[in-house]
Design a protein around this motif. Structure first.
Motif, PDB file in Angstrom:
ATOM      1  N   GLU A 214      14.889  75.261  16.125  1.00 54.59           N
ATOM      2  CA  GLU A 214      13.754  75.876  15.448  1.00 54.59           C
ATOM      3  C   GLU A 214      12.732  74.801  15.093  1.00 54.59           C
ATOM      4  N   MET A 215      11.441  75.097  15.315  1.00 57.88           N
ATOM      5  CA  MET A 215      10.378  74.156  14.962  1.00 57.88           C
ATOM      6  C   MET A 215       9.216  74.923  14.347  1.00 57.88           C
ATOM      7  N   ASP A 216       8.789  74.457  13.181  1.00 52.85           N
ATOM      8  CA  ASP A 216       7.648  75.049  12.479  1.00 52.85           C
ATOM      9  C   ASP A 216       7.830  76.565  12.320  1.00 52.85           C
ATOM     10  N   SER A 217       9.053  76.946  11.902  1.00 48.91           N
ATOM     11  CA  SER A 217       9.415  78.340  11.611  1.00 48.91           C
ATOM     12  C   SER A 217       9.482  79.224  12.855  1.00 48.91           C
ATOM     13  N   VAL A 218       9.394  78.638  14.043  1.00 49.11           N
ATOM     14  CA  VAL A 218       9.538  79.400  15.282  1.00 49.11           C
ATOM     15  C   VAL A 218      10.920  79.127  15.862  1.00 49.11           C
ATOM     16  N   ASN A 219      11.696  80.192  16.076  1.00 49.92           N
ATOM     17  CA  ASN A 219      13.056  80.061  16.595  1.00 49.92           C
ATOM     18  C   ASN A 219      13.031  80.150  18.121  1.00 49.92           C
ATOM     19  N   TYR A 220      13.404  79.040  18.781  1.00 45.86           N
ATOM     20  CA  TYR A 220      13.387  79.005  20.239  1.00 45.86           C
ATOM     21  C   TYR A 220      14.766  79.289  20.840  1.00 45.86           C
ATOM     22  N   LEU A 221      15.805  78.818  20.186  1.00 43.53           N
ATOM     23  CA  LEU A 221      17.171  79.054  20.637  1.00 43.53           C
ATOM     24  C   LEU A 221      18.017  79.448  19.428  1.00 43.53           C
ATOM     25  N   ASP A 222      18.882  80.438  19.590  1.00 37.81           N
ATOM     26  CA  ASP A 222      19.721  80.897  18.481  1.00 37.81           C
ATOM     27  C   ASP A 222      21.144  81.088  18.981  1.00 37.81           C
ATOM     28  N   LYS A 223      21.935  80.021  18.822  1.00 40.32           N
ATOM     29  CA  LYS A 223      23.338  80.012  19.252  1.00 40.32           C
ATOM     30  C   LYS A 223      23.483  80.424  20.720  1.00 40.32           C
ATOM     31  N   ASN A 224      22.602  79.901  21.570  1.00 39.33           N
ATOM     32  CA  ASN A 224      22.712  80.142  23.001  1.00 39.33           C
ATOM     33  C   ASN A 224      23.818  79.277  23.587  1.00 39.33           C
ATOM     34  N   PRO A 225      24.686  79.854  24.410  1.00 39.24           N
ATOM     35  CA  PRO A 225      25.758  79.050  25.003  1.00 39.24           C
ATOM     36  C   PRO A 225      25.218  78.016  25.981  1.00 39.24           C
ATOM     37  N   LEU A 226      25.720  76.808  25.905  1.00 37.00           N
ATOM     38  CA  LEU A 226      25.309  75.712  26.775  1.00 37.00           C
ATOM     39  C   LEU A 226      26.533  74.996  27.316  1.00 37.00           C
ATOM     40  N   LYS A 227      26.554  74.795  28.632  1.00 38.99           N
ATOM     41  CA  LYS A 227      27.580  73.978  29.274  1.00 38.99           C
ATOM     42  C   LYS A 227      26.883  72.851  30.027  1.00 38.99           C
TER      43      LYS A 227
END
Length: 338
Positions: A214-227
């Motif tokens: 999250e940057m400047d109150s904008v949520n770009y990723l929210d617990k997205n799975p990453l491998k």
């Protein structure tokens, strides 16, 4: 023949007995070495609840298990927990148990489970992870002075000739108050193999986690799975880390990337490029969270979809890197089986 067999059995029995008894003989010394060495090298308080020693787990190395370890900050973050872990295990060469004062200690491998790492930059620009103590000795100019300095600092020396490491079920958070940026890796499992005892080496790593940003109150990723499977070139002399053979999967979108990260004295330099390895429109569906896209393996698609991106520049108190991403689609469609 019977006599030789009898002697062999006695020798084996004695060796096994020594392996079982030795941890109790050296446990106090090893625990003292671990606590003293770490605390002498950091401007923070390192502590743990319990420890155990084993010569059988990683023979011929000594395995040191530590429960409920913590690193607590000093001012200006007095009392804040920088690192906590349920369990940690270090592997050190057996012969270092007999080190004299002034001789360094090395770590061959380590495992950490249930760790929580909280990284913070406060409103005044102070960072809570800058805890390494600076050497109080001036740089020696003659060989005699160098030898003397090495001896006087030896009881604080520790090296990481790591060949293997593993971090399981852990969490890392980073909060930058001035930049209004929050970054989190949850349910983190990460392992690596390589030889970090040399100045130039390669590290083969595997990572799985849930990523939030999250940057400047904008949520770009929210617990997205990453491998992430990455082979990293390590240059310790230049503090440069190069991505050599790498593949990442975010949600179900596969990306390949290359580039490097270099840690300088006053900043970090980043130059990373990434793209989709194919242009199948099914890549677009892979960006959508799984609970909405369902099973994309049976979806029929036509047309192209591609992602190409770049992250490049300097990171310090006054600069952030430029970020450019291009997403293109051409003559695309998708159809579910039903």
């Amino acid at each position: 023949m019977k006599k030789i067999l009898k002697i062999s059995i006695i020798i084996i029995a004695v060796m096994v007995a020594l392996l079982l008894i030795a941890p109790f003989l050296f446990e106090g010394k090893i625990i003292k070495i671990v606590k003293h060495t770490v605390n002498e090298n950091i401007n923070a308080k390192f502590e743990f609840e319990d420890a155990d020693i084993s010569l059988l787990r990683n023979f011929p190395n000594v395995s040191v298990g530590i429960d409920q370890l913590s690193v607590i900050n000093n001012a200006p973050f007095q009392g804040d927990t920088l690192v906590y872990a349920d369990k940690a295990r270090l592997s050190v060469p057996f012969m270092q148990l007999f080190n004299k004062a002034g001789e360094p200690y090395s770590i061959n491998s380590f495992e950490i489970d249930g760790a929580v790492v909280n990284i913070l930059t406060d409103a005044d620009g102070n960072v809570n992870y800058n805890i390494a103590k600076e050497s109080e000795n001036k740089s020696p100019s003659t060989p005699q002075e160098q030898e003397s300095a090495s001896t006087s600092q030896g009881d604080q020396a520790i090296s990481f000739s790591v060949e293997r490491y593993e971090i399981t079920d852990s969490k890392i958070t980073y909060y930058d108050q001035p930049g209004k940026m929050y970054f989190e890796l949850d349910e983190l499992n990460h392992s690596g193999q390589g030889d970090l005892s040399t100045s130039i080496s390669e590290l083969d790593t595997q990572t799985s986690t849930l990523i939030s940003f999250e940057m400047d109150s904008v949520n770009y990723l929210d617990k997205n799975p990453l491998k992430l499977d990455a082979v990293i070139g390590v240059d310790l002399d230049q503090n440069k880390y190069t991505f050599l053979d790498n593949k990442a999967i975010i949600n179900q979108l596969e990306l390949v990337f290359d580039g490097f990260v270099q840690v300088n004295e006053d900043n970090q330099q980043v130059d990373i490029n990434f793209k989709t390895p194919s242009t199948d429109f099914k890549n677009f569906l892979a960006v959508i969270p799984k609970q909405y896209s369902k099973d994309i393996s049976n979806v029929e698609t036509t047309g192209d979809f591609s992602v190409i991106g770049e992250l490049s520049g300097i990171i310090d108190q006054d600069h952030i890197p430029t970020f450019d991403i291009s997403i293109a689609s051409d003559n695309a469609s998708f159809k579910y089986p039903d």
